[in-house]
Design an enzyme around this catalytic site. Sequence first.
Site, mmCIF file in Angstrom:
data_model
loop_
_atom_site.group_PDB
_atom_site.id
_atom_site.type_symbol
_atom_site.label_atom_id
_atom_site.label_comp_id
_atom_site.label_asym_id
_atom_site.label_seq_id
_atom_site.Cartn_x
_atom_site.Cartn_y
_atom_site.Cartn_z
ATOM 1 N N TYR A 149 0.806 -1.222 0.000
ATOM 2 C CA TYR A 149 0.000 0.000 0.000
ATOM 3 C C TYR A 149 0.838 1.269 0.000
ATOM 4 O O TYR A 149 0.412 2.302 -0.498
ATOM 5 C CB TYR A 149 -0.884 -0.029 1.244
ATOM 6 C CG TYR A 149 -2.144 0.799 1.156
ATOM 7 C CD1 TYR A 149 -2.997 0.689 0.067
ATOM 8 C CD2 TYR A 149 -2.508 1.654 2.194
ATOM 9 C CE1 TYR A 149 -4.169 1.402 0.015
ATOM 10 C CE2 TYR A 149 -3.679 2.369 2.144
ATOM 11 C CZ TYR A 149 -4.512 2.236 1.055
ATOM 12 O OH TYR A 149 -5.672 2.943 1.005
ATOM 13 N N LYS A 219 -0.326 -15.161 3.928
ATOM 14 C CA LYS A 219 0.310 -16.065 2.965
ATOM 15 C C LYS A 219 1.686 -16.465 3.492
ATOM 16 O O LYS A 219 2.697 -16.464 2.789
ATOM 17 C CB LYS A 219 0.403 -15.374 1.601
ATOM 18 C CG LYS A 219 0.832 -16.285 0.452
ATOM 19 C CD LYS A 219 -0.140 -17.422 0.180
ATOM 20 C CE LYS A 219 0.323 -18.256 -1.014
ATOM 21 N NZ LYS A 219 -0.462 -19.510 -1.146
ATOM 22 N N ASP A 279 -5.084 -17.866 0.213
ATOM 23 C CA ASP A 279 -5.800 -18.433 -0.922
ATOM 24 C C ASP A 279 -6.920 -19.362 -0.467
ATOM 25 O O ASP A 279 -8.010 -19.403 -1.051
ATOM 26 C CB ASP A 279 -4.842 -19.145 -1.885
ATOM 27 C CG ASP A 279 -3.872 -20.075 -1.191
ATOM 28 O OD1 ASP A 279 -3.566 -19.848 -0.019
ATOM 29 O OD2 ASP A 279 -3.402 -21.033 -1.820
ATOM 30 N N ASP A 303 -7.549 -6.007 0.906
ATOM 31 C CA ASP A 303 -8.175 -5.387 -0.263
ATOM 32 C C ASP A 303 -8.950 -6.429 -1.057
ATOM 33 O O ASP A 303 -10.101 -6.218 -1.455
ATOM 34 C CB ASP A 303 -7.074 -4.762 -1.132
ATOM 35 C CG ASP A 303 -7.607 -3.712 -2.097
ATOM 36 O OD1 ASP A 303 -8.801 -3.358 -2.003
ATOM 37 O OD2 ASP A 303 -6.835 -3.236 -2.936
#
Length: 416
Positions: A149, A219, A279, A303
């Site tokens: 970001y 992740k 995921d 997001d």
Amino acid sequence: MSAEKIGIQDGQLSVPDHVRIPYIEGDGVGVDITPAMQLVVEAAVSKAYDGSRSIEWVEIFAGEKAKEKLGEYLPQETLAAIREHVVAIKGPLTTPVGGGIRSLNVAIRQALDLYSCVRPVKWYGQGSPIKRPELVDYVIWRENTDDVYIGIEWPSDSNEVLKVLNFLRNEMGVPPEKLPSDCSVGIKPASEYKSKRHIRKALRWALDNGRRVATLMHKGNIQKFTEGYFARWGYEVAEEPEFAGLVITEGELQERYKGDMEQAKADGYKLLLNDRIADNMFQQILTRTGDYDVIITMNLNGDYISDAAAGLVGGLGLAPGANIGDGYAVFEATHGTAPKYAGKDKVNPGSLILSAAFMLSYLGWREAAALIEEGLRRTLADRIGTYDLVREWKKEGMEGQEVSCLAFARAIVAHM
């Protein structure tokens, strides 16, 4: 009685009964949805408190309106006004094209250190692509000041990227095949301090609002020292004295109570903390929709998951949002400016109206917030909605009464 400003005392909000709230109308459809939001909020506050509480709106400027009136897209006096009043609400803003501020929304968040982006996603009766939309009641906490970001990157073939590539190859020993000469490079920082303050605020909010599960989405199986450390720091926060005896991890729950959260609650625990690979989360919110509640993420994952979750309940039209720091908060519509609809009294004001309801809860005015949510739920149950809502009902074989932006707001008031 004259309205007063919100204050911060010992890290807590001090909210007067008659309060001044700054608002930014917003670009494009802001001219339609902002008056609709104010109508609903004023009615809810009046009905909930019978005159003992009220809001006085103070207009401040950002975006196209600020450029026209004050010569710049984000005047310093606007930021000063938000700091002075602590809490504000805004419509959608257009990012200037061709230079200048990268994003007005980002600029406001960074200037005020609004380090948590909060996106509640709930089903109120709108059209949905899933079979059990009533199971969707998520609050997504997305970190605002770390990760991709912050926009540290260099384009391929630039002098800057060549310096970075040379440093990584020659000083850090990164194999050349991992960094081809024609690549662009971006930096993804993950800070322990920034991550922990964000996670701490999310856990505190979850406890204060009676939520049942908090999930760290990451992740970390691939990005072990950024995403992985985010999850690790989350568990460290849960071990802090503030959360002792209140937050229990999934491992502890299994070890001590054989997975029985009701037994853990009997011993005083209020909130289960777990983590999931990013995921897999996208699959899980579809296949195990009701398992999730508060979802805590770094920036980019947040997001993605917030928009995906909004899709489960029909899209961004009824998706509220807020950006919160240490006391300071700006509540906002989560959709774009839709300039082709500006001034046509057509678009769905639900996102901004629900953002205002979230703002009222943040102020401690929960009764008024509940009235707004119930008014919306009853309006949708009667199949009254703007064109986008009616369109989705028709896809599901249901008829609806299409109304204008302002008429939808009035219907919500009538259904309170």
